[in-house]
Design an enzyme around this catalytic site. Structure first.
Site, PDB file in Angstrom:
ATOM      1  N   TYR A   1       0.796  -1.165   0.007  1.00 32.44           N
ATOM      2  CA  TYR A   1       0.128  -0.080   0.256  1.00 32.44           C
ATOM      3  C   TYR A   1       0.816   1.542   0.211  1.00 32.44           C
ATOM      4  O   TYR A   1       0.255   2.356   0.119  1.00 32.44           O
ATOM      5  CB  TYR A   1      -1.011   0.019   1.213  1.00 32.44           C
ATOM      6  CG  TYR A   1      -2.225  -1.003   0.989  1.00 32.44           C
ATOM      7  CD1 TYR A   1      -1.960  -2.499   0.837  1.00 32.44           C
ATOM      8  CD2 TYR A   1      -3.349  -0.521   0.985  1.00 32.44           C
ATOM      9  CE1 TYR A   1      -2.906  -3.041   0.741  1.00 32.44           C
ATOM     10  CE2 TYR A   1      -4.359  -1.153   0.702  1.00 32.44           C
ATOM     11  CZ  TYR A   1      -4.188  -2.548   0.783  1.00 32.44           C
ATOM     12  OH  TYR A   1      -5.366  -3.524   0.791  1.00 32.44           O
TER      13      TYR A   1
ATOM     14  N   LYS B   1       4.120 -14.279   5.357  1.00 33.67           N
ATOM     15  CA  LYS B   1       4.203 -15.235   4.344  1.00 33.67           C
ATOM     16  C   LYS B   1       5.826 -15.270   4.137  1.00 33.67           C
ATOM     17  O   LYS B   1       6.460 -15.096   3.154  1.00 33.67           O
ATOM     18  CB  LYS B   1       3.672 -14.691   3.021  1.00 33.67           C
ATOM     19  CG  LYS B   1       3.800 -15.935   1.862  1.00 33.67           C
ATOM     20  CD  LYS B   1       2.391 -17.264   2.069  1.00 33.67           C
ATOM     21  CE  LYS B   1       2.903 -18.167   1.126  1.00 33.67           C
ATOM     22  NZ  LYS B   1       2.032 -19.215   0.919  1.00 33.67           N
TER      23      LYS B   1
ATOM     24  N   ASP C   1      -1.945 -18.047   4.482  1.00 36.79           N
ATOM     25  CA  ASP C   1      -2.898 -18.812   3.592  1.00 36.79           C
ATOM     26  C   ASP C   1      -3.438 -19.842   4.954  1.00 36.79           C
ATOM     27  O   ASP C   1      -4.778 -20.044   5.043  1.00 36.79           O
ATOM     28  CB  ASP C   1      -2.398 -19.607   2.652  1.00 36.79           C
ATOM     29  CG  ASP C   1      -0.982 -19.950   2.658  1.00 36.79           C
ATOM     30  OD1 ASP C   1      -0.203 -19.602   3.920  1.00 36.79           O
ATOM     31  OD2 ASP C   1      -0.427 -20.774   1.781  1.00 36.79           O
TER      32      ASP C   1
ATOM     33  N   ASP D   1      -5.475  -6.212   5.437  1.00 42.14           N
ATOM     34  CA  ASP D   1      -6.931  -5.760   5.028  1.00 42.14           C
ATOM     35  C   ASP D   1      -7.993  -6.803   4.551  1.00 42.14           C
ATOM     36  O   ASP D   1      -9.040  -6.739   4.640  1.00 42.14           O
ATOM     37  CB  ASP D   1      -6.392  -5.024   3.670  1.00 42.14           C
ATOM     38  CG  ASP D   1      -7.545  -4.075   3.033  1.00 42.14           C
ATOM     39  OD1 ASP D   1      -8.530  -3.735   3.849  1.00 42.14           O
ATOM     40  OD2 ASP D   1      -7.332  -3.563   1.916  1.00 42.14           O
TER      41      ASP D   1
END
Ligand code: NAI
Length: 365
Positions: free
Chosen positions: A125, A192, A226, A250
């Site tokens: 972002y 991740k 995930d 988000d």
């Protein structure tokens, strides 16, 4: 009673409707708020040449606290997100989103009570992007090739994902301090890091370092994004305080909102060291804008968070109790909740729901 001055940014889409409802409810709660209305949104482009006039940023700097309705961002092209610009201008580096079951709201689970702490200032972002085919994109592609960092197809658009030690430290520290202050026992850091070793890997390393300072007081664990999404859907109840880099936070916010009844009831706040801007998780909902169908609960619960922040905790608690009453009673719920609960009772309008909430506040105490 202390009078507080708050900047109100109604926004666009359903924003003016949910903001008007929120103002009525805050006034009924007994809180003494002086509203200073400031504008932001696409409709200002002609007059100001920007959707976020400097005067609006100055207004928030003056009052230090704001509440805003959603603002539409054009997809793919057009101006950059006003929300992102406001967070950047005021260094609102924390996005705080409590996810709490409200009986009667149609959540998939009972007893969900987790808090999302989303990093709000960096990651994908950051707004650092290179258009496909541009000179800058070509140079960047050549540089990656030269450095042996990997080859990028020449027809690629590129977005940069910066994750800093400073940014990671302050968000993870905020999560631990929040846990400490609110008597919560577990912080989960989500990443991740197995794939993005220099951004998410850094975030995880810093999270572990900060966690060590709270050892024995607040427990710590980490999860891969995930797997975390799967865990949240299967059973969100074991989660407590969950800290995310910007993009994952988000996405997980909407996912978690869906678990407890949807975007119509999910509140939030953007917080920095000096300023705080409270706003619902949802967007401007153009599909129902101007039809008096929007559920104002999310903005009203965001206002309750704002009242806590201002120290008007009794008024905040009155609002939350009244919300629980109206949902438990179930006679005046908006269309989004009727769909979630698969109820065939008629949907209340935004105004009817707000009237019921104000009537419930009056019966309290
Ligand atoms: P959205 O959250 O506006 O809408 C998604 C779905 O949820 C729609 O079907 C909508 O009708 C429904 N919904 C959302 N809030 C609701 C409410 N209070 N009551 C009843 N139903 C509600 O997300 P979408 O459509 O992806 O985004 C629309 C615009 O909002 C975009 O321009 C986006 O960039 C902007 N946006 C702005 C945000 C902000 O100002 N903080 C946050 C998220 C999106």
């Amino acid at each position: 009673m202390t009078r507080h001055t708050v900047t109100l940014i109604p926004g666009d889409g359903i924003g003016p409707e949910t903001s008007a409802a929120m103002q009525r409810v805050v006034e009924a709660s007994g809180a003494d708020i002086a509203w200073e209305v400031a504008e932001a949104g696409a409709h200002l482009m002609d007059e100001y040449g920007t959707p976020l006039p400097e005067a609006t940023i100055e207004a928030v700097k003056r009052t230090k606290v704001a509440i805003k309705g959603p603002i539409t961002t054009p997809v793919g092209t057009g101006f950059r997100s006003v929300n992102v610009a406001l967070r950047k201008a005021l260094d609102l580096y924390v996005c705080l989103r409590p996810v709490l079951s409200i009986p009667g709201a149609g959540g998939r689970y009972d007893g969900v009570d987790l808090v999302i702490v989303r990093e709000n200032s960096e990651d994908l972002y950051a707004g650092i992007e290179f258009e496909e085919g541009s000179e800058a994109a070509r140079k960047l592609i050549a540089f990656c090739e030269e450095e042996g960092a990997g080859s990028i197809r020449p027809d690629s658009g590129i977005s940069i994902k910066p994750v800093s030690v400073t940014g990671s430290d302050r968000i993870v520290r905020y999560a631990f301090e929040y846990a400490r202050k609110h008597g919560r026992s577990l912080v989960t850091a989500v990443h991740k890091a197995n794939i993005m070793k220099h951004s998410d890997g850094l975030f995880l390393r810093v999270a572990r370092e900060v966690a060590a300072e709270y050892a024995g007081e607040v427990a710590f664990e980490d999860r891969i994004i995930d797997a975390c999404c799967m865990n949240l859907v299967v059973d969100p109840t074991p989660f407590d305080v969950v800290v995310f880099p910007n993009l994952y936070g988000d996405i997980a916010s909407d996912l978690a909102a869906g678990l407890v009844g949807g975007l119509g009831i999910a509140p939030g706040a953007n917080i920095g060291d000096e300023y705080a801007v409270f706003e619902a998780v949802h967007g401007s909902a153009p599909d129902i804008a101007g039809q008096n169908k929007a559920n104002p609960t999310a903005e009203i619960l965001s206002a309750a968070m704002m009242l806590d922040h201002l120290g008007a905790c009794d008024a905040a608690e009155r609002i939350r109790r009244a919300v629980r009453l109206v949902y438990a009673e179930g006679a005046h719920l908006t269309g989004d909740i009727r769909r979630t609960t698969r109820s065939d009772r008629p949907a209340a309008s935004c105004t009817e729901f707000t009237d019921a909430l104000i009537a419930a506040i009056v019966t309290l105490d």
